[in-house]
Design an enzyme around this catalytic site. Structure first.
Site, PDB file in Angstrom:
ATOM      1  N   SER A  82      -1.508  -0.838  -4.222  1.00  0.00           N
ATOM      2  CA  SER A  82      -2.629  -0.084  -3.680  1.00  0.00           C
ATOM      3  C   SER A  82      -2.217   1.355  -3.404  1.00  0.00           C
ATOM      4  CB  SER A  82      -3.105  -0.753  -2.372  1.00  0.00           C
ATOM      5  OG  SER A  82      -3.949   0.094  -1.631  1.00  0.00           O
ATOM      6  N   HIS A  86       0.842  -1.199   0.000  1.00  0.00           N
ATOM      7  CA  HIS A  86       0.000   0.000   0.000  1.00  0.00           C
ATOM      8  C   HIS A  86       0.868   1.237   0.000  1.00  0.00           C
ATOM      9  CE1 HIS A  86      -3.286   2.726   0.590  1.00  0.00           C
ATOM     10  NE2 HIS A  86      -2.749   3.196   1.701  1.00  0.00           N
ATOM     11  N   SER A  87       0.564   2.175  -0.899  1.00  0.00           N
ATOM     12  CA  SER A  87       1.266   3.461  -1.005  1.00  0.00           C
ATOM     13  C   SER A  87       2.759   3.210  -1.214  1.00  0.00           C
ATOM     14  CB  SER A  87       0.970   4.302   0.239  1.00  0.00           C
ATOM     15  OG  SER A  87       1.267   5.657   0.034  1.00  0.00           O
ATOM     16  N   MET A  88       3.618   3.698  -0.326  1.00  0.00           N
ATOM     17  CA  MET A  88       5.056   3.428  -0.439  1.00  0.00           C
ATOM     18  C   MET A  88       5.319   1.927  -0.566  1.00  0.00           C
ATOM     19  SD  MET A  88       7.927   4.123   2.485  1.00  0.00           S
ATOM     20  CE  MET A  88       9.305   2.990   2.710  1.00  0.00           C
TER      21      MET A  88
END
Length: 255
Positions: free
Chosen positions: A123, A96-98
């Site tokens: 994500s 997710h993200s990073m």
């Protein structure tokens, strides 16, 4: 507070061991996040996957370690550890993200070693070759905290606690440095399918910036747009779990 089944492994936490599950799933946290973010997913997915959550240095029980400020350094470390734990089951990655960037780089490394992952789920992060030139890492403490509030990834009450702020800010700044200085100049062509998830009201990631993840695989690509902001996966956990299960169900056991 959840504890890992293998406390000697600083990088990979297996909160709910499922050695009989047909697939392994490694989960990568967002900037400022920790392995425990994925604790709520481990139980519901136990029948589907043996879930491992990555713990980056510089937070929680690794708080005394220097924060890694380079995505590729994190990817090198995690790829080594996942390779060492290979047991013949398919391996899928979720970030997710990073964490999407770290998972992507890990997938690239494992493929180069002749052990490609079976699926990559990304994500809330635009495709890795889309550079935006953010500068959150250079902001004042108040500026960084305001960014966290806008993303709604950290309880607003915690952000009012000076002791908590002092604890998390070094990891947050280091993670943002890793993300904001990351630049993928070449298109990695993974051989595994890629599933992309994003919230429809994410203030930082528009769905159209997720679609170019398709350029990084020679296999299938699917984009799912769910209701919510950057941390849509907290409120939409059931929908996220359903998407993950559907993806994992397509993976063949290679034991």
């Amino acid at each position: 507070m959840p504890t890992a089944s293998a406390p000697e492994d600083l990088w990979l936490r297996n909160f709910r061991p499922a050695p009989d599950a047909p697939v392994r799933l490694a989960c990568f946290p967002h900037a400022g996040g920790s392995a425990s973010f994925y604790f709520p997913m481990a139980g519901p997915l136990a029948q589907d996957a043996d879930v491992f959550a990555v713990q980056y240095p510089g937070r929680q029980d690794r708080r005394s370690e220097p924060v890694a400020t380079d995505i590729t350094v994190l990817a090198d470390e995690v790829a080594d550890r996942l390779a060492a734990r290979a047991d013949g089951r398919p391996l899928a990655l979720f970030g997710h993200s990073m964490g999407s960037l770290v998972a992507f780089e890990v997938a690239d490394r494992l493929q180069d070693r002749g052990a490609p992952v079976s699926a990559l789920i990304v994500s809330g992060r635009r495709a890795p070759h889309l550079y935006r030139g953010d500068d959150i890492r250079t902001r004042t403490d108040e500026g960084v905290i305001e960014e966290l509030r806008e993303l709604s990834g950290t309880d607003s009450g915690l952000l009012g606690d000076e002791e908590i702020i002092r604890m998390i800010l070094p990891a947050v700044r280091g993670d943002y440095q890793a993300v904001e200085t990351y630049l993928r100049t070449t298109t990695a062509r993974l051989t595994c399918p890629v599933l992309a998830l994003v919230g429809d009201s994410d203030p930082r990631v528009e769905p159209d910036t997720m679609r170019p993840w398709a350029d990084h695989t020679t296999a299938g690509f699917d984009l799912r747009i769910l209701s919510g902001g950057h941390f849509y996966l907290i409120e939409e956990q059931a929908a996220v779990l359903a998407a993950v299960r559907e993806c994992l169900s397509t993976l063949s056991v290679s034991r």
